[in-house]
Design a protein around this motif. Structure first.
Motif, PDB file in Angstrom:
ATOM      1  N   GLY A   1      56.959   3.468 -10.739  1.00 51.45           N
ATOM      2  CA  GLY A   1      56.208   3.255  -9.508  1.00 51.45           C
ATOM      3  C   GLY A   1      56.809   2.139  -8.695  1.00 51.45           C
ATOM      4  O   GLY A   1      57.978   1.800  -8.851  1.00 51.45           O
ATOM      5  N   PHE A   2      56.029   1.549  -7.810  1.00 52.08           N
ATOM      6  CA  PHE A   2      56.497   0.457  -6.975  1.00 52.08           C
ATOM      7  C   PHE A   2      56.659  -0.812  -7.807  1.00 52.08           C
ATOM      8  O   PHE A   2      55.957  -1.003  -8.797  1.00 52.08           O
ATOM      9  N   ASP A   3      57.553  -1.681  -7.357  1.00 53.92           N
ATOM     10  CA  ASP A   3      57.639  -2.977  -8.014  1.00 53.92           C
ATOM     11  C   ASP A   3      56.501  -3.864  -7.507  1.00 53.92           C
ATOM     12  O   ASP A   3      55.708  -3.472  -6.649  1.00 53.92           O
ATOM     13  N   GLN A   4      56.409  -5.064  -8.037  1.00 48.23           N
ATOM     14  CA  GLN A   4      55.269  -5.925  -7.721  1.00 48.23           C
ATOM     15  C   GLN A   4      55.208  -6.264  -6.238  1.00 48.23           C
ATOM     16  O   GLN A   4      54.129  -6.308  -5.643  1.00 48.23           O
ATOM     17  N   ILE A   5      56.360  -6.496  -5.626  1.00 52.20           N
ATOM     18  CA  ILE A   5      56.384  -6.840  -4.204  1.00 52.20           C
ATOM     19  C   ILE A   5      55.798  -5.696  -3.367  1.00 52.20           C
ATOM     20  O   ILE A   5      54.977  -5.911  -2.477  1.00 52.20           O
ATOM     21  N   ALA A   6      56.219  -4.483  -3.678  1.00 53.28           N
ATOM     22  CA  ALA A   6      55.738  -3.331  -2.920  1.00 53.28           C
ATOM     23  C   ALA A   6      54.249  -3.100  -3.152  1.00 53.28           C
ATOM     24  O   ALA A   6      53.509  -2.786  -2.226  1.00 53.28           O
ATOM     25  N   ARG A   7      53.801  -3.249  -4.403  1.00 53.14           N
ATOM     26  CA  ARG A   7      52.387  -3.057  -4.686  1.00 53.14           C
ATOM     27  C   ARG A   7      51.534  -4.093  -3.963  1.00 53.14           C
ATOM     28  O   ARG A   7      50.476  -3.788  -3.429  1.00 53.14           O
ATOM     29  N   ASP A   8      52.005  -5.346  -3.969  1.00 52.14           N
ATOM     30  CA  ASP A   8      51.281  -6.385  -3.239  1.00 52.14           C
ATOM     31  C   ASP A   8      51.124  -6.009  -1.768  1.00 52.14           C
ATOM     32  O   ASP A   8      50.070  -6.215  -1.168  1.00 52.14           O
ATOM     33  N   ALA A   9      52.190  -5.466  -1.189  1.00 55.88           N
ATOM     34  CA  ALA A   9      52.148  -5.110   0.234  1.00 55.88           C
ATOM     35  C   ALA A   9      51.128  -4.009   0.491  1.00 55.88           C
ATOM     36  O   ALA A   9      50.376  -4.053   1.471  1.00 55.88           O
ATOM     37  N   VAL A  10      51.090  -3.010  -0.396  1.00 57.45           N
ATOM     38  CA  VAL A  10      50.139  -1.910  -0.225  1.00 57.45           C
ATOM     39  C   VAL A  10      48.706  -2.424  -0.306  1.00 57.45           C
ATOM     40  O   VAL A  10      47.867  -2.132   0.561  1.00 57.45           O
ATOM     41  N   TYR A  11      48.417  -3.199  -1.337  1.00 53.39           N
ATOM     42  CA  TYR A  11      47.050  -3.707  -1.494  1.00 53.39           C
ATOM     43  C   TYR A  11      46.677  -4.679  -0.381  1.00 53.39           C
ATOM     44  O   TYR A  11      45.527  -4.722   0.071  1.00 53.39           O
ATOM     45  N   ARG A  12      47.637  -5.451   0.081  1.00 56.67           N
ATOM     46  CA  ARG A  12      47.336  -6.374   1.177  1.00 56.67           C
ATOM     47  C   ARG A  12      46.948  -5.602   2.444  1.00 56.67           C
ATOM     48  O   ARG A  12      45.999  -5.974   3.146  1.00 56.67           O
ATOM     49  N   ALA A  13      47.674  -4.522   2.731  1.00 59.73           N
ATOM     50  CA  ALA A  13      47.327  -3.710   3.899  1.00 59.73           C
ATOM     51  C   ALA A  13      45.923  -3.137   3.767  1.00 59.73           C
ATOM     52  O   ALA A  13      45.146  -3.114   4.728  1.00 59.73           O
ATOM     53  N   ILE A  14      45.565  -2.696   2.562  1.00 58.87           N
ATOM     54  CA  ILE A  14      44.243  -2.113   2.344  1.00 58.87           C
ATOM     55  C   ILE A  14      43.147  -3.151   2.511  1.00 58.87           C
ATOM     56  O   ILE A  14      42.152  -2.931   3.223  1.00 58.87           O
ATOM     57  N   PHE A  15      43.310  -4.321   1.869  1.00 56.29           N
ATOM     58  CA  PHE A  15      42.228  -5.299   1.843  1.00 56.29           C
ATOM     59  C   PHE A  15      42.108  -6.111   3.128  1.00 56.29           C
ATOM     60  O   PHE A  15      41.049  -6.676   3.407  1.00 56.29           O
ATOM     61  N   THR A  16      43.175  -6.177   3.926  1.00 53.80           N
ATOM     62  CA  THR A  16      43.099  -6.950   5.162  1.00 53.80           C
ATOM     63  C   THR A  16      43.015  -6.061   6.409  1.00 53.80           C
ATOM     64  O   THR A  16      43.032  -6.575   7.522  1.00 53.80           O
ATOM     65  N   ARG A  17      42.933  -4.750   6.204  1.00 56.99           N
ATOM     66  CA  ARG A  17      42.712  -3.849   7.335  1.00 56.99           C
ATOM     67  C   ARG A  17      41.348  -4.163   7.953  1.00 56.99           C
ATOM     68  O   ARG A  17      40.380  -4.429   7.261  1.00 56.99           O
ATOM     69  N   ARG A  18      41.288  -4.137   9.248  1.00 57.84           N
ATOM     70  CA  ARG A  18      40.037  -4.412   9.946  1.00 57.84           C
ATOM     71  C   ARG A  18      39.795  -3.368  11.032  1.00 57.84           C
ATOM     72  O   ARG A  18      40.742  -2.848  11.627  1.00 57.84           O
ATOM     73  N   ASP A  19      38.523  -3.097  11.289  1.00 58.57           N
ATOM     74  CA  ASP A  19      38.136  -2.277  12.434  1.00 58.57           C
ATOM     75  C   ASP A  19      38.072  -3.235  13.617  1.00 58.57           C
ATOM     76  O   ASP A  19      37.082  -3.947  13.807  1.00 58.57           O
ATOM     77  N   VAL A  20      39.141  -3.273  14.399  1.00 59.14           N
ATOM     78  CA  VAL A  20      39.312  -4.308  15.421  1.00 59.14           C
ATOM     79  C   VAL A  20      38.560  -3.930  16.693  1.00 59.14           C
ATOM     80  O   VAL A  20      38.739  -2.837  17.235  1.00 59.14           O
ATOM     81  N   ARG A  21      37.740  -4.832  17.157  1.00 60.96           N
ATOM     82  CA  ARG A  21      37.041  -4.649  18.436  1.00 60.96           C
ATOM     83  C   ARG A  21      37.409  -5.768  19.403  1.00 60.96           C
ATOM     84  O   ARG A  21      37.282  -5.628  20.608  1.00 60.96           O
ATOM     85  N   SER A  22      37.829  -6.915  18.842  1.00 60.30           N
ATOM     86  CA  SER A  22      38.194  -8.089  19.642  1.00 60.30           C
ATOM     87  C   SER A  22      39.633  -8.478  19.316  1.00 60.30           C
ATOM     88  O   SER A  22      40.308  -7.811  18.542  1.00 60.30           O
ATOM     89  N   HIS A  23      40.066  -9.549  19.907  1.00 58.67           N
ATOM     90  CA  HIS A  23      41.369 -10.164  19.613  1.00 58.67           C
ATOM     91  C   HIS A  23      42.568  -9.351  20.094  1.00 58.67           C
ATOM     92  O   HIS A  23      43.697  -9.648  19.727  1.00 58.67           O
ATOM     93  N   PHE A  24      42.359  -8.316  20.907  1.00 61.02           N
ATOM     94  CA  PHE A  24      43.505  -7.596  21.441  1.00 61.02           C
ATOM     95  C   PHE A  24      44.236  -8.471  22.460  1.00 61.02           C
ATOM     96  O   PHE A  24      43.623  -9.186  23.248  1.00 61.02           O
ATOM     97  N   THR A  25      45.568  -8.410  22.423  1.00 64.53           N
ATOM     98  CA  THR A  25      46.381  -9.147  23.388  1.00 64.53           C
ATOM     99  C   THR A  25      46.902  -8.180  24.446  1.00 64.53           C
ATOM    100  O   THR A  25      46.711  -6.966  24.356  1.00 64.53           O
ATOM    101  N   SER A  26      47.603  -8.726  25.425  1.00 64.64           N
ATOM    102  CA  SER A  26      48.147  -7.897  26.506  1.00 64.64           C
ATOM    103  C   SER A  26      49.512  -7.305  26.166  1.00 64.64           C
ATOM    104  O   SER A  26      50.073  -6.557  26.963  1.00 64.64           O
TER     105      SER A  26
END
Length: 320
Positions: A42-67
């Motif tokens: 499977g993925f190495d530790q670096i790749a797995r960390d990246a996948v889980y980080r994307a999952i856990f820090t994903r947000r339904d963004v309504r604010s903070h959009f830039t131009s």
């Protein structure tokens, strides 16, 4: 590190990923060690960390959009990720309507405002004041909007996977939404799903035919930050449910799986446990600048991830 990894494009990619991971670890954003132990093929530790980080820090963004605009190369990668979502019977029922025009987006926002007023009476009286204060969309503030649809006639001649469950085309399209969302998080792009829109009015405005169902209306754009917690949790609308309470054994409400529930608790997701990755402070988003164009297997111009991956593996093995 083996010698072949020290040279060529593959070596550069490996060093860049390791440096980015070191920065993330220094900021306290690495996954718990128990969640990244070796898992064989499977993925190495670096790749797995990246996948889980994307999952856990994903947000339904309504604010903070830039131009800042979204580069077409970035948007192409996000759409390609969505297009590689699982679909029952390989039906691929999705389409992606990209909406940039400010006037059209203003019309969509009017649909949202009208739908919100119709929804308000259905909210508990004691929560209506909070509901009115919530920021529930970024239709006009984001760089662009995307409506992901499901063509329900695309695979009508093939009942594979749909004979007993005809709604599987809808579920498959939702998988494409999730792929898009996670890829966007990895690119530092915010996504907000606007569900408070009357579907038939949206279909009329966007010229969507009868056999096509709008699944997700998304606000997409660069953001100044990703919030440490979901907005609705921060504002007291709800909380994340304790996962052990949702795990059942053999039958609905079946008791058991104590070791599994203990493992979940050790990962910090049980109520009252130490803060998990999802509760840690997330660093502000850094706009992703496009690297210099390099003619290599990593180029997405061919829109073929499989060939790119095979070529990269060949480069790493040969030291090129």
């Amino acid at each position: 590190m083996i010698p072949s990894q020290k040279t060529g494009l593959a070596g550069i990619v490996i060093r860049m990923v390791r440096r980015m991971t070191s920065i993330a670890i220094a900021r306290g954003q690495a996954m718990p060690e128990a969640m990244t132990t070796p898992m064989g093929d499977g993925f190495d530790q670096i790749a797995r960390d990246a996948v889980y980080r994307a999952i856990f820090t994903r947000r339904d963004v309504r604010s903070h959009f830039t131009s800042e605009a979204i580069d077409d190369e970035v948007l192409a990668r996000l759409l390609l990720a969505a297009h590689h979502a699982p679909s029952v019977g390989f039906m691929q029922p999705w389409n992606f309507i990209v909406i940039r025009d400010a006037a059209r987006r203003a019309e969509v926002r009017d649909l949202f405002l009208a739908a919100r007023e119709r929804e308000l009476p259905e909210i508990e009286a004691e929560r209506q004041a909070l509901y009115r204060k919530l920021k529930l969309e970024g239709i006009c503030e984001s760089a662009l909007n995307i409506c992901i649809t499901c063509d329900r006639e695309r695979s009508k001649g093939s009942p594979l996977g749909r004979w007993h469950n005809p709604e599987m085309d809808l579920y498959s399209t939702v998988c494409a939404v999730q792929n898009f969302w996670l890829a966007a998080r990895a690119e530092g792009v915010g996504v907000g799903w606007v569900s408070i829109i009357e579907a038939q009015a949206l279909k009329s405005l966007l010229g969507i035919p009868d056999q096509v169902t709008p699944i997700a209306y998304l606000c997409v754009g660069r953001v100044s930050e990703f919030a440490p917690k979901p907005d609705l949790e921060t504002h007291g609308w709800g909380r994340r449910l304790p996962l052990p309470e949702l795990i059942m054994s053999e039958t609905f409400r079946g008791q058991g799986e104590a070791p599994l529930k203990s493992a979940v608790a050790r990962l910090g997701t049980a109520a009252g446990a130490p803060a998990s990755l999802a509760d840690q402070r997330v660093a502000p988003a850094v706009p992703q600048r496009e690297p210099p164009k390099v003619e290599s297997a990593l180029s997405l111009s061919s829109l073929n991830f499989d060939e790119a991956s095979a070529s990269l593996a060949s480069q790493a093995a040969s030291g090129t």
